[in-house]
Enzyme design. Structure first.
Site, PDB file in Angstrom:
ATOM      1  N   TYR A 101       0.856  -1.195   0.000  1.00  0.00           N
ATOM      2  CA  TYR A 101       0.000   0.000   0.000  1.00  0.00           C
ATOM      3  C   TYR A 101       0.890   1.242   0.000  1.00  0.00           C
ATOM      4  O   TYR A 101       1.891   1.309   0.721  1.00  0.00           O
ATOM      5  CB  TYR A 101      -0.901   0.021   1.245  1.00  0.00           C
ATOM      6  CG  TYR A 101      -1.734   1.276   1.337  1.00  0.00           C
ATOM      7  CD1 TYR A 101      -3.029   1.299   0.836  1.00  0.00           C
ATOM      8  CD2 TYR A 101      -1.215   2.447   1.889  1.00  0.00           C
ATOM      9  CE1 TYR A 101      -3.794   2.453   0.887  1.00  0.00           C
ATOM     10  CE2 TYR A 101      -1.971   3.607   1.937  1.00  0.00           C
ATOM     11  CZ  TYR A 101      -3.253   3.607   1.438  1.00  0.00           C
ATOM     12  OH  TYR A 101      -3.999   4.759   1.477  1.00  0.00           O
ATOM     13  N   GLU A 183      -3.325   7.618  -4.312  1.00  0.00           N
ATOM     14  CA  GLU A 183      -3.167   6.333  -3.634  1.00  0.00           C
ATOM     15  C   GLU A 183      -2.937   5.221  -4.649  1.00  0.00           C
ATOM     16  O   GLU A 183      -3.598   5.189  -5.690  1.00  0.00           O
ATOM     17  CB  GLU A 183      -4.444   6.040  -2.833  1.00  0.00           C
ATOM     18  CG  GLU A 183      -4.426   4.742  -2.060  1.00  0.00           C
ATOM     19  CD  GLU A 183      -5.795   4.443  -1.455  1.00  0.00           C
ATOM     20  OE1 GLU A 183      -5.968   4.636  -0.238  1.00  0.00           O
ATOM     21  OE2 GLU A 183      -6.705   4.018  -2.198  1.00  0.00           O
TER      22      GLU A 183
END
Lengths: 368, 303
Positions: A101, A183
């Protein structure tokens, strides 16, 4: 504004972040062509500006033509959190070792950009474990910080280099485009140890749009939203039947809350803003008259610098021109509200002393 | 920590005690001139205006207009300015003010890019100055000084501090407080942007030690975590004056910006539930409706 995945990936590509082959389409004919170009197996991904697509069935694997013919229309017809598909992205299936992530966001309370990274990606951010959080000021991520983050994620060698490189590119993108959030989740380590973005999220600072003509092509607004913006209103379309109009974002939100508490369903949030004039309120009523689902209008005004008589005048004009034939429930308080009430007496506007009474009447009124 | 009363009122020995000078940036614009007049009518000592190219004029036949902030500050020695320029010119106006010695800058414009706000804040930090806003109605000590765009009638001098993200809810709730007999010692509009020059915790620091403070009202809304931070700070500081909160946006859908640039819930970040539960933890009741705020405050005072 939140960009769609394929739009975010266009920006990723421009900044040299590794991606899988993918092509977006808006109908099955186009999609068939792309399927041939790409070759099976691939993934069909719905393009909506909200999260939670996987859980809702918006991401499907395709091994052959039969599956494609079945799944493409199914995914296209999905509605996720009230959002219909804007497009379908076909993306080559990936053979991955591990999901990470990585994101950079504008930290509101610390007033700087902040990195969040984790070696355990692929789940929603709330469930991402072992988060590495680093505040990085207003400038781009340095080599040192990028390497540090990769090391803290427990990565080594060429994988660490690949992640650090991706992070630097991501920060350059964030800063140059003035994003609020960028993101990559998941960021994948591939079988050959290369590092590739499998998904992309990008939220712009709309107030900086005037400096970013290149992002204009991603702007997606309904005709009504566009008109609202031109008139200086804030309008959010909702799916109920009572239009909520007021001055000031806080006051309109508060009215929405009270309406919902009392069993009403808001059709829209419309803030006419601090500089409302008779013309602009008339414009707001014109917009509402175009929303088919509206059965009643709830008005909550606290006149300050804006006089309530200015608003009353707009309503009278709207009735005179037969713009509005819906019941109107309103609470007018503040500057010149007594005079405004007199002006509206005997008109279609039902006037109430408190917002609670206006809300109750509106909820009962639209049930008829 | 910022001595906000020192800036707004001064000390009794000052020659300009309770008469601090304020410069209006953008005084000849439609919005700036309307509110400059209203501030003067409220009793605020507007000592100068600034509009490039309009230097030498007099606003309302008495307030001198200058071309630059430096000239205006040199001529008046004012430490306070209020900015009415269009959002895209805000950063430059803020830099001019801070570099000229302004210590309290009230930023009215809506739609300032967040990056510009952050840059202005970095400079303010270096200069030991405070920015209120952007996208704020301003701040006031009722019946003494108003630096902002709020209408006068909801406010009355008293002993309750009101901190608010929203403008109209500040008016609405102050009105309800005034009607219930709760005047205000100070009201501070934080602003509805994602990044605030003065956050709720900073504003709390400004008001928590007011000697005769009798209560605190916090008007928050969805988005960000400044309400949560404030609740935590209240818990940690042991502040025990009667306090009540109100949070707007419980019924707002997620991931939609509700009018204010900062009013957006992302996942659970910024949700009303998160804010309400933190206030509950701090033993601060959260009103369901604006009208309930004075009722809850009165209840807290009886205890």
């Amino acid at each position: 504004m939140q960009l769609l995945e394929f739009q975010a990936k266009e920006l990723f590509r421009e900044y040299g972040i590794n991606l899988l082959n993918s092509i977006s389409s808006t109908n099955i004919e186009e999609g068939r062509k792309h399927a041939k170009e790409l070759g099976y197996p691939f993934v069909i991904k719905i393009q909506v500006p909200v999260g939670g697509r996987g859980k809702a069935g918006g991401i499907q694997k395709c091994q052959n033509d039969d599956e494609f013919e079945l799944k493409y229309p199914q995914v296209m017809d999905l509605e996720i959190k009230g959002e219909k598909a804007r497009a379908i992205l076909l993306e080559k299936m990936a053979d991955i070792k591990k999901e990470l992530y990585l994101s950079i966001f504008l930290n509101r309370s610390k007033r700087c950009y902040t990195i969040i990274a984790s070696a355990e990606g692929g789940v929603e951010i709330e469930s991402v474990k072992n988060q590495i959080i680093k505040e990085i000021g207003l400038g781009e991520v340095s080599d040192e910080v990028a390497n540090e983050v990769a090391n803290e994620m427990g990565l080594e060698g060429s994988i660490a280099e690949g992640v650090a490189d991706t992070l630097k590119k991501l920060s350059k993108l964030t800063i140059e485009k003035e994003a609020e959030l960028v993101e990559i989740n998941p960021l994948a380590i591939m079988q050959d140890d290369s590092v590739t973005a499998l998904d992309g999220k990008f939220v712009t600072d709309d107030n900086a749009n005037f400096r970013h003509d290149e992002l204009q092509k991603y702007q997606e607004k309904s005709e009504i939203e566009e008109q609202a913006e031109k008139s200086g209103f804030s309008l959010v379309e909702l799916d109920g039947d009572i239009a909520v109009v007021g001055n000031g974002a806080g006051l309109v939100m508060s009215t929405l809350d009270m309406l919902s508490d009392n069993g009403g369903k808001p059709a829209c949030f419309l803030d006419v803003g601090g500089g409302a004039t008779t013309e602009s309120v008339y414009e707001a009523l014109t917009l509402i008259s175009k929303l088919d689902r509206v059965k009643g209008i709830l008005v909550n005004l606290y006149g300050g610098i804006v006089k309530t008589t200015v608003v009353a005048e707009a309503f009278l004009k709207a009735y005179e021109n037969n713009l509005i034939d819906l019941p109107v429930f309103s609470r007018l308080k503040g500057t010149e509200s007594e005079k405004a009430k007199e002006m509206l007496e005997g008109s279609r506007t039902n006037i109430f002393d408190s917002v609670e009474e206006a809300i109750n009447a509106a909820v009962m009124g639209v049930k008829k | 920590m910022t001595d906000i009363f020192g800036l707004l009122k001064g000390k009794p020995e000052d020659s300009d005690y309770e008469n601090k000078g304020v410069i209006v940036q953008g005084i000849t614009g439609a919005y700036g001139s309307l509110h400059a007049k209203q501030m003067i009518a409220y009793g605020t000592n507007v000592v100068a205006g600034v509009t490039p190219g309009k230097g030498g004029q007099k606003f309302e036949e008495k307030v001198p207009v200058y071309n630059t902030m430096q000239e205006a500050v040199d001529a008046t020695n004012a430490k306070i300015s209020i900015v009415f320029v269009p959002a895209k010119f805000f950063l430059q106006a803020a830099k001019d003010a801070l570099n000229s010695g302004i210590k309290l800058l009230v930023a009215i414009p809506e739609h300032v890019p967040v990056r510009d706000t952050m840059e202005a804040l970095e400079l303010a930090k270096q200069k030991d100055a405070v920015i209120i806003g952007p996208n704020t109605p301003g701040l006031m000590i009722p019946e003494l000084i108003k630096i902002g765009i709020m209408p006068p009638m909801p406010f009355k001098a008293g002993k309750i501090a009101v901190l608010s993200k929203s403008g109209t809810l500040l008016y609405e709730i102050s009105d309800a407080l005034t009607n219930a007999g709760f005047g205000q010692s100070i009201t501070i509009g934080i602003g509805g942007d994602p990044v605030n020059g003065t956050r709720l915790i900073d504003a709390f620091d400004m008001v928590k030690d007011i000697p005769d403070l009798e209560g605190l009202v916090i008007v928050g809304e969805i988005g960000g975590d400044s309400e949560e931070m404030l609740a935590q700070k209240i818990i940690d500081s042991g502040f025990n004056k009667p306090s009540v909160a109100y949070i707007a946006g419980r019924a707002a859908p997620k991931e939609k910006r509700m009018g204010h640039a900062g009013a957006i819930v992302m996942g659970t970040y910024g949700s009303a539930e998160s804010k309400v539960s933190m206030f509950n933890k701090a033993n601060i009741p959260v009103a369901k409706r604006p009208a309930e705020v004075p009722v809850l405050l009165a209840g807290k005072m009886e205890k």
